[in-house]
Design a protein around this motif. Structure first.
Motif, short mmCIF file in Angstrom:
data_model
loop_
_atom_site.label_atom_id
_atom_site.label_comp_id
_atom_site.label_asym_id
_atom_site.label_seq_id
_atom_site.Cartn_x
_atom_site.Cartn_y
_atom_site.Cartn_z
N ASP A 211 -13.55 -44.36 33.39
CA ASP A 211 -12.26 -44.41 32.74
C ASP A 211 -11.71 -42.83 32.69
N PHE A 212 -12.83 -42.19 31.97
CA PHE A 212 -12.44 -40.89 31.72
C PHE A 212 -12.15 -39.90 32.96
N MET A 213 -12.97 -40.16 33.94
CA MET A 213 -12.67 -39.47 35.20
C MET A 213 -11.49 -39.95 35.87
N LYS A 214 -10.77 -40.84 35.52
CA LYS A 214 -9.77 -41.26 35.98
C LYS A 214 -8.44 -40.61 35.14
N GLY A 215 -8.81 -40.06 33.88
CA GLY A 215 -7.82 -39.53 33.05
C GLY A 215 -7.44 -40.56 32.05
N LYS A 216 -7.90 -41.63 32.11
CA LYS A 216 -7.55 -43.16 30.96
C LYS A 216 -8.08 -43.06 29.67
N GLY A 217 -9.17 -42.57 29.81
CA GLY A 217 -10.46 -42.84 28.71
C GLY A 217 -10.55 -41.81 27.62
N LEU A 272 -8.07 -34.76 34.85
CA LEU A 272 -8.83 -35.00 33.63
C LEU A 272 -8.04 -34.60 32.57
N PRO A 273 -8.35 -35.45 31.36
CA PRO A 273 -7.48 -35.17 30.11
C PRO A 273 -7.90 -33.71 29.47
N LYS A 274 -7.01 -33.28 28.54
CA LYS A 274 -7.55 -32.11 27.79
C LYS A 274 -7.65 -32.32 26.28
N PHE A 275 -8.99 -31.72 26.02
CA PHE A 275 -9.49 -31.73 24.48
C PHE A 275 -9.62 -30.22 24.01
N PRO A 276 -9.47 -30.25 22.76
CA PRO A 276 -9.63 -28.81 22.14
C PRO A 276 -10.99 -28.77 22.26
#
Length: 317
Positions: A211-217, A272-276
């Motif tokens: 899920d993380f790799m798909k940008g969802k998780g 991928l999502p962005k995180f601080p």
């Protein structure tokens, strides 16, 4: 091969950790009696039957965690029993029935069977870091967690961390029963497990990363350990006569931003999502595991192998 001529049992053998454990035990010459919930499900047994040495030394059995006596015949004649079987669910409607009872009663069922079998000289239980860190104690980047830490079931219930509660209660029940019945118990407490899969379908760890790799998780900060190292620790925990107590299995603490950075290098095309940038919620001491002989795989290697394994299984399609 130190396992030549020896018989051991692995419960929940089709699982992520257990599949690697069965593979390693067969490589070391053991005869393995492995339990699964459904012998007719190819997703549960096909990959085990394909392991090197399986044709000669792997014997599959159907067993149910919540059925009394289900493991009696399986542990008969075994020197060691590796109890890995336990439900892994993070979203439940009935935590008592779906998680807590199978985890606790299943562990006790296996241990009761072991207590009746004179050949069993040691039991190695797969617990979790979930049974270690979930308590109200203050935590921060400078806090070092070790095997003396225990999760608090009341705290887990308050925050509705049902999986963590189940793992904590199951380990507590295992220690109590083992001490009362003279069972030599060794417990492994792995962190979040990464690395390649042997089984054809994803487990919780790989689903989270998928899920993380798909940008969802959403990927929390974790103590990370490679699945192959966890399997090795189990075998060492059985084979080493001086092994005792709990073993915290973690290569290091990672943050979301660190995982993201590695994934971005591995697969630049992923959305991928962005995180601080953040800090780990705590550190963990793996000295006892290292003293047992466990050499931890670097997280970068483990994550790369996991990503490739997911892609090979066509899970991204």
């Amino acid at each position: 091969m130190s396992g030549a001529g020896k018989v051991v049992c692995v419960t929940g053998a089709s699982g992520y950790i257990a599949s690697w454990l069965v593979k390693l035990l067969l490589q070391r010459g053991y005869t393995v009696k492995a339990t699964v919930r459904n012998l007719s499900d190819p997703n549960k047994v096909a990959h085990l039957k394909e392991l090197e040495g399986a044709e000669e030394r792997l014997h599959l059995f159907e067993a149910n965690l919540i059925e009394d006596g289900s493991f009696d015949s399986v542990v008969r004649g075994c020197e060691g029993v590796f109890h890995t079987a336990s439900p892994v669910l993070f979203e439940v409607t009935d935590p008592q029935a779906q998680l807590i009872e199978p985890a606790v009663n299943g562990t006790l069922n296996v241990l009761i069977s072991c207590s009746k079998e004179p050949s069993v000289r040691r039991v190695v239980l797969t617990s979790s870091i979930a049974a270690v860190v979930f308590n109200p104690s203050p935590k921060g980047p400078d806090v070092i967690v070790d095997e003396t830490w225990f999760s608090d079931p009341v705290f887990c219930e308050e925050i509705k961390a049902w999986y963590y509660m189940a793992k904590t209660l199951a380990e507590e029940a295992a220690w109590k029963f083992s001490k009362e019945n003279g069972i030599d118990l060794v417990v492994m407490n792995p962190g979040f497990v990464t690395g390649p899969m042997l089984q054809p379908t994803p487990n919780c760890s790989t689903e989270i990363f998928l899920d993380f790799m798909k940008g969802k998780g959403v990927l929390p900060s974790y103590q990370i350990v490679d699945v192959r190292d966890v399997a090795q620790a189990h075998v060492s925990g059985f084979e080493n006569p001086s092994a005792h107590g709990r073993y915290l299995l973690t290569e290091r603490a990672v943050t979301r931003s660190h995982v993201l950075e590695i994934l971005q290098k591995l697969r630049p095309s992923l959305n991928l999502p962005k995180f601080p940038v953040g800090e780990p919620t705590h550190q963990a001491c793996n000295k006892r595991a290292q003293d047992l002989g466990v050499v931890f795989t670097p997280f970068e290697v483990s994550l790369k192998d996991m990503v490739e394994s997911i892609e090979e299984s066509i899970l991204l399609s």
